[in-house]
Each structure stands twice: as structure tokens, then as C-alpha cells.
Design a protein around this motif. Sequence first.
Motif, PDB file in Angstrom:
ATOM      1  N   UNK A  41       0.781  -1.230   0.000  1.00 54.20           N
ATOM      2  CA  UNK A  41       0.000   0.000   0.000  1.00 54.20           C
ATOM      3  C   UNK A  41       0.806   1.269   0.000  1.00 54.20           C
ATOM      4  N   UNK A  42       2.119   1.185  -0.083  1.00 57.18           N
ATOM      5  CA  UNK A  42       2.965   2.374   0.040  1.00 57.18           C
ATOM      6  C   UNK A  42       3.091   3.147  -1.261  1.00 57.18           C
ATOM      7  N   UNK A  43       2.847   2.504  -2.372  1.00 55.56           N
ATOM      8  CA  UNK A  43       3.006   3.168  -3.670  1.00 55.56           C
ATOM      9  C   UNK A  43       1.744   3.010  -4.501  1.00 55.56           C
ATOM     10  N   UNK A  44       1.376   4.104  -5.153  1.00 60.64           N
ATOM     11  CA  UNK A  44       0.246   4.073  -6.066  1.00 60.64           C
ATOM     12  C   UNK A  44       0.606   4.831  -7.337  1.00 60.64           C
ATOM     13  N   UNK A  45       0.034   4.394  -8.440  1.00 57.32           N
ATOM     14  CA  UNK A  45       0.266   5.033  -9.724  1.00 57.32           C
ATOM     15  C   UNK A  45      -1.059   5.074 -10.480  1.00 57.32           C
ATOM     16  N   UNK A  46      -1.218   6.147 -11.273  1.00 58.28           N
ATOM     17  CA  UNK A  46      -2.460   6.344 -12.008  1.00 58.28           C
ATOM     18  C   UNK A  46      -2.164   6.731 -13.447  1.00 58.28           C
ATOM     19  N   UNK A  47      -3.056   6.346 -14.334  1.00 54.03           N
ATOM     20  CA  UNK A  47      -2.972   6.873 -15.673  1.00 54.03           C
ATOM     21  C   UNK A  47      -3.347   8.353 -15.623  1.00 54.03           C
ATOM     22  N   UNK A  48      -2.799   9.133 -16.535  1.00 56.12           N
ATOM     23  CA  UNK A  48      -2.946  10.594 -16.455  1.00 56.12           C
ATOM     24  C   UNK A  48      -4.411  11.048 -16.442  1.00 56.12           C
ATOM     25  N   UNK A  49      -5.254  10.357 -17.168  1.00 58.40           N
ATOM     26  CA  UNK A  49      -6.633  10.816 -17.324  1.00 58.40           C
ATOM     27  C   UNK A  49      -7.454  10.725 -16.038  1.00 58.40           C
ATOM     28  N   UNK A  50      -6.986   9.988 -15.047  1.00 64.75           N
ATOM     29  CA  UNK A  50      -7.766   9.839 -13.811  1.00 64.75           C
ATOM     30  C   UNK A  50      -7.068  10.456 -12.605  1.00 64.75           C
ATOM     31  N   UNK A  51      -5.881  10.978 -12.781  1.00 66.75           N
ATOM     32  CA  UNK A  51      -5.145  11.576 -11.668  1.00 66.75           C
ATOM     33  C   UNK A  51      -5.946  12.717 -11.049  1.00 66.75           C
ATOM     34  N   UNK A  52      -5.997  12.718  -9.730  1.00 70.61           N
ATOM     35  CA  UNK A  52      -6.744  13.738  -9.017  1.00 70.61           C
ATOM     36  C   UNK A  52      -8.220  13.441  -8.882  1.00 70.61           C
ATOM     37  N   UNK A  53      -8.709  12.418  -9.567  1.00 67.70           N
ATOM     38  CA  UNK A  53     -10.127  12.071  -9.498  1.00 67.70           C
ATOM     39  C   UNK A  53     -10.348  10.686  -8.887  1.00 67.70           C
ATOM     40  N   UNK A  54      -9.454   9.753  -9.182  1.00 62.40           N
ATOM     41  CA  UNK A  54      -9.580   8.384  -8.707  1.00 62.40           C
ATOM     42  C   UNK A  54      -8.553   8.121  -7.602  1.00 62.40           C
ATOM     43  N   UNK A  55      -8.933   7.272  -6.660  1.00 61.08           N
ATOM     44  CA  UNK A  55      -8.022   6.873  -5.590  1.00 61.08           C
ATOM     45  C   UNK A  55      -8.125   5.371  -5.361  1.00 61.08           C
ATOM     46  N   UNK A  56      -6.987   4.698  -5.443  1.00 60.67           N
ATOM     47  CA  UNK A  56      -6.953   3.270  -5.145  1.00 60.67           C
ATOM     48  C   UNK A  56      -6.476   3.076  -3.713  1.00 60.67           C
ATOM     49  N   UNK A  57      -7.058   2.097  -3.051  1.00 59.67           N
ATOM     50  CA  UNK A  57      -6.640   1.772  -1.686  1.00 59.67           C
ATOM     51  C   UNK A  57      -6.841   0.277  -1.464  1.00 59.67           C
ATOM     52  N   UNK A  58      -6.309  -0.200  -0.358  1.00 64.48           N
ATOM     53  CA  UNK A  58      -6.458  -1.623  -0.071  1.00 64.48           C
ATOM     54  C   UNK A  58      -6.540  -1.839   1.432  1.00 64.48           C
TER      55      UNK A  58
END
Length: 121
Positions: free
Chosen positions: A55-72
Amino acid sequence: QVQLVESGGGLVQAGGSLRLSCAASRRTLSRYNMGWFRQAPGKEREFVTVISWNGESTYYTDSVKGRFTISRDNALNTVYLQMNSLKPEDTAVYSCNAGVDILSRAPGYYWGQGTQVTVSS
């Protein structure tokens, strides 16, 4: 073998929010980098986001950055995708995947069945 089951998809108006869940059975998810991919009609499947096994690192495609959040939550064996400010172009079948390569964003072997997200304008 890992079995993944997604839930939380549906129909939402543009600007709205949805929270997807991906629950695992038969094996713990804690050893896997987990990711979400999506496929829109007539398009190829694309990477959306990945979270490292701890859970320490997350990456997003540019089109969803700032809108989507992944967690576990490894204790619950579940991965989440919070989607805010949804746009019609986010409409797709969203699938979770276990074993995503952090560097290449290539999916691992295990897939869920997918959940439909439809955003109306």
C-alpha cells in the motif's frame, strides 16, 4: 489460485462518484500488487491504477489523476477504487487484477469478472 470479485459499478451522472470493490477468496491478496483496468466499447483494455502489495506506492494513468483513488485493506482482502468527478469518457467495464507489474503496468495472471460503470452526460 486467486478468485477476484468486483462490485460497486452502476449508472451515474457526470460529476458523480462511485466506489468499486474487489474482494479476493482462496488466497490472500497481501502478496500482490493490485490494479484496476478498464475497457470501453470498441477500445482496447487500458491500465487505470495500481497499488503496491504494502500500500505504500500508487500510480495512475494521467486521465484519472486527481479524481480516482486506489486503496487496499489487506486484513479484509479487498481493494477499492474511489472514483470522483466522473466523466462520460470513464464509461467502461472495470476489472481488478492481481500481480500487476509496477514498472511496466502489465497485468498479472488473475482477473475479476469486471463491473460496468456508465457515466451519463
